[in-house]
Design a protein around this motif. Sequence first.
Motif, PDB file in Angstrom:
ATOM      1  N   THR A  83      41.663  36.530 -10.084  1.00 51.73           N
ATOM      2  CA  THR A  83      41.033  35.216 -10.066  1.00 51.73           C
ATOM      3  C   THR A  83      39.562  35.274  -9.668  1.00 51.73           C
ATOM      4  O   THR A  83      38.817  34.342  -9.934  1.00 51.73           O
ATOM      5  CB  THR A  83      41.765  34.290  -9.080  1.00 51.73           C
ATOM      6  OG1 THR A  83      41.842  34.943  -7.803  1.00 51.73           O
ATOM      7  CG2 THR A  83      43.160  33.979  -9.585  1.00 51.73           C
ATOM      8  N   ARG A  84      39.154  36.377  -9.028  1.00 51.90           N
ATOM      9  CA  ARG A  84      37.748  36.490  -8.640  1.00 51.90           C
ATOM     10  C   ARG A  84      36.914  37.170  -9.715  1.00 51.90           C
ATOM     11  O   ARG A  84      35.725  37.380  -9.554  1.00 51.90           O
ATOM     12  CB  ARG A  84      37.616  37.286  -7.344  1.00 51.90           C
ATOM     13  CG  ARG A  84      38.246  36.611  -6.141  1.00 51.90           C
ATOM     14  CD  ARG A  84      38.113  37.521  -4.943  1.00 51.90           C
ATOM     15  NE  ARG A  84      38.482  38.896  -5.316  1.00 51.90           N
ATOM     16  CZ  ARG A  84      38.300  39.953  -4.537  1.00 51.90           C
ATOM     17  NH1 ARG A  84      37.760  39.803  -3.361  1.00 51.90           N
ATOM     18  NH2 ARG A  84      38.676  41.148  -4.937  1.00 51.90           N
ATOM     19  N   THR A 107      43.604  33.083  -4.724  1.00 51.62           N
ATOM     20  CA  THR A 107      42.248  32.761  -5.157  1.00 51.62           C
ATOM     21  C   THR A 107      41.207  33.226  -4.151  1.00 51.62           C
ATOM     22  O   THR A 107      40.017  33.196  -4.435  1.00 51.62           O
ATOM     23  CB  THR A 107      42.107  31.243  -5.365  1.00 51.62           C
ATOM     24  OG1 THR A 107      42.546  30.572  -4.186  1.00 51.62           O
ATOM     25  CG2 THR A 107      42.951  30.778  -6.541  1.00 51.62           C
ATOM     26  N   ASP A 108      41.657  33.624  -2.975  1.00 52.16           N
ATOM     27  CA  ASP A 108      40.714  34.110  -1.968  1.00 52.16           C
ATOM     28  C   ASP A 108      40.462  35.600  -2.124  1.00 52.16           C
ATOM     29  O   ASP A 108      39.338  36.031  -2.351  1.00 52.16           O
ATOM     30  CB  ASP A 108      41.260  33.827  -0.562  1.00 52.16           C
ATOM     31  CG  ASP A 108      40.743  32.508  -0.013  1.00 52.16           C
ATOM     32  OD1 ASP A 108      40.444  31.628  -0.836  1.00 52.16           O
ATOM     33  OD2 ASP A 108      40.643  32.369   1.210  1.00 52.16           O
ATOM     34  N   CYS A 109      41.512  36.393  -1.995  1.00 56.85           N
ATOM     35  CA  CYS A 109      41.341  37.838  -1.994  1.00 56.85           C
ATOM     36  C   CYS A 109      41.604  38.440  -3.362  1.00 56.85           C
ATOM     37  O   CYS A 109      41.365  39.625  -3.578  1.00 56.85           O
ATOM     38  CB  CYS A 109      42.252  38.494  -0.957  1.00 56.85           C
ATOM     39  SG  CYS A 109      44.015  38.365  -1.339  1.00 56.85           S
ATOM     40  N   GLY A 110      42.087  37.640  -4.282  1.00 54.85           N
ATOM     41  CA  GLY A 110      42.331  38.163  -5.622  1.00 54.85           C
ATOM     42  C   GLY A 110      43.628  38.933  -5.759  1.00 54.85           C
ATOM     43  O   GLY A 110      43.941  39.431  -6.834  1.00 54.85           O
ATOM     44  N   CYS A 142      47.274  33.465  -0.333  1.00 58.20           N
ATOM     45  CA  CYS A 142      48.380  34.246   0.199  1.00 58.20           C
ATOM     46  C   CYS A 142      48.476  34.046   1.715  1.00 58.20           C
ATOM     47  O   CYS A 142      47.613  33.418   2.327  1.00 58.20           O
ATOM     48  CB  CYS A 142      48.196  35.729  -0.124  1.00 58.20           C
ATOM     49  SG  CYS A 142      46.856  36.527   0.778  1.00 58.20           S
ATOM     50  N   ALA A 143      49.510  34.581   2.305  1.00 61.46           N
ATOM     51  CA  ALA A 143      49.757  34.366   3.731  1.00 61.46           C
ATOM     52  C   ALA A 143      48.575  34.824   4.577  1.00 61.46           C
ATOM     53  O   ALA A 143      48.117  34.111   5.478  1.00 61.46           O
ATOM     54  CB  ALA A 143      51.034  35.101   4.145  1.00 61.46           C
ATOM     55  N   THR A 144      48.068  35.994   4.272  1.00 62.27           N
ATOM     56  CA  THR A 144      46.951  36.537   5.054  1.00 62.27           C
ATOM     57  C   THR A 144      45.726  35.646   4.977  1.00 62.27           C
ATOM     58  O   THR A 144      45.136  35.283   5.996  1.00 62.27           O
ATOM     59  CB  THR A 144      46.588  37.942   4.541  1.00 62.27           C
ATOM     60  OG1 THR A 144      47.769  38.739   4.493  1.00 62.27           O
ATOM     61  CG2 THR A 144      45.573  38.590   5.459  1.00 62.27           C
TER      62      THR A 144
ATOM     63  N   CYS B 132      48.436  26.200  -4.841  1.00 64.41           N
ATOM     64  CA  CYS B 132      47.283  25.406  -5.243  1.00 64.41           C
ATOM     65  C   CYS B 132      47.440  24.932  -6.674  1.00 64.41           C
ATOM     66  O   CYS B 132      47.228  23.784  -6.986  1.00 64.41           O
ATOM     67  CB  CYS B 132      46.014  26.237  -5.100  1.00 64.41           C
ATOM     68  SG  CYS B 132      44.569  25.486  -5.836  1.00 64.41           S
ATOM     69  N   GLU B 133      47.844  25.820  -7.539  1.00 61.21           N
ATOM     70  CA  GLU B 133      47.837  25.497  -8.958  1.00 61.21           C
ATOM     71  C   GLU B 133      48.880  26.326  -9.688  1.00 61.21           C
ATOM     72  O   GLU B 133      49.170  27.452  -9.301  1.00 61.21           O
ATOM     73  CB  GLU B 133      46.450  25.826  -9.507  1.00 61.21           C
ATOM     74  CG  GLU B 133      46.125  25.187 -10.824  1.00 61.21           C
ATOM     75  CD  GLU B 133      44.734  25.622 -11.265  1.00 61.21           C
ATOM     76  OE1 GLU B 133      44.324  25.233 -12.354  1.00 61.21           O
ATOM     77  OE2 GLU B 133      44.076  26.366 -10.511  1.00 61.21           O
TER      78      GLU B 133
END
Lengths: 151, 151
Positions: A83-84, A107-110, A142-144, B132-133
């Motif tokens: 996603t990144r 979406t944060d860490c990919g 994700c959880a992290t 999220c999506e």
Amino acid sequence: MARAASTPSALLSSDLIRAAGVKVTRGRVRVLDALQDARQPLCHSEVEAQLAGTEDTAIDRVTLYRILDSLVACGLALKAVDTRGVFRFSIAGGQRQHANHIHFRCTDCGGVFCLKAEPPPPPKLPRGFRLCEVEFDVRGTCATCSTRSAA
Amino acid sequence: MARAASTPSALLSSDLIRAAGVKVTRGRVRVLDALQDARQPLCHSEVEAQLAGTEDTAIDRVTLYRILDSLVACGLALKAVDTRGVFRFSIAGGQRQHANHIHFRCTDCGGVFCLKAEPPPPPKLPRGFRLCEVEFDVRGTCATCSTRSAA
DNA sequence: TCTCAAATGCAACATTGTTGCATTTACGCG
DNA sequence: CGCGTAAATGCAACAATGTTGCATTTGAGA
């Protein structure tokens, strides 16, 4: 230690590489081992980090890119974008093991996580359309990353 | 000339931007116009090229990144990654029209078709994961490409 | 008109990925 | 086993994409 000497995976990796018709090099074996140990697709830097944890000599950054691409080219690995917008590599399991489950993409860490649920059947397609592949992606954090952003 | 003076789109763009609750600036209007004129999602460089075709002054590279992100943040645009790992931006149609249907992506022509079926409910996530999506993508060849390749 | 937060422009930097080239290595062959 | 060669590697440099910091300008409400 990602790969213990007791497991025969090193042998398997080199065999796979040989069977794929490319030269068996220490770098390719190590990278393929790392991909096999990983439970999710790894990006270049993650593979680099994995290998850095070894007492073996580090692999050059560019060489690692070329090794990953060569593994994809010879069919041993799969390449996809997260996603990144970063390429992630995973072992190309024997029989399309990614066909029958859902992917969660952070979406944060990919990171990519395989959920245990199986995807729903494909919908009806308009006349003339030919189906090839179905992908059910769930996006979120994700959880992290969730706990980190909550802090 | 991407946008003729006869069309009221410039007005619409500024209205949309105003309604979204952010400042109406020349840059945002021009970028939103470019996205509306485009029939496919545009990446940063493509938007830049579009704007360069105007006789108006060029927008700074960094500013364009920030404008695109701001349009996404206020809900006027959508951001997605293409197969090369590059972010592409498209106008977010009226009411999140991409939330409730399935996409068919033609692997030949790259076209995206919206299927009428609605996606299945999301599966259970592991503890700590935040949803999220959900995206249900079906890949294959569209009617046009199927007949062409059959010939 | 005034004011101020938001937006912009510029420079510098970060990350990811690629290309060119010299050196080293895998591995088939005699 | 030793040789020769094509492939693989390491290094430097570069390219593309995206981000951060900061000074200046501007939109829009008072």
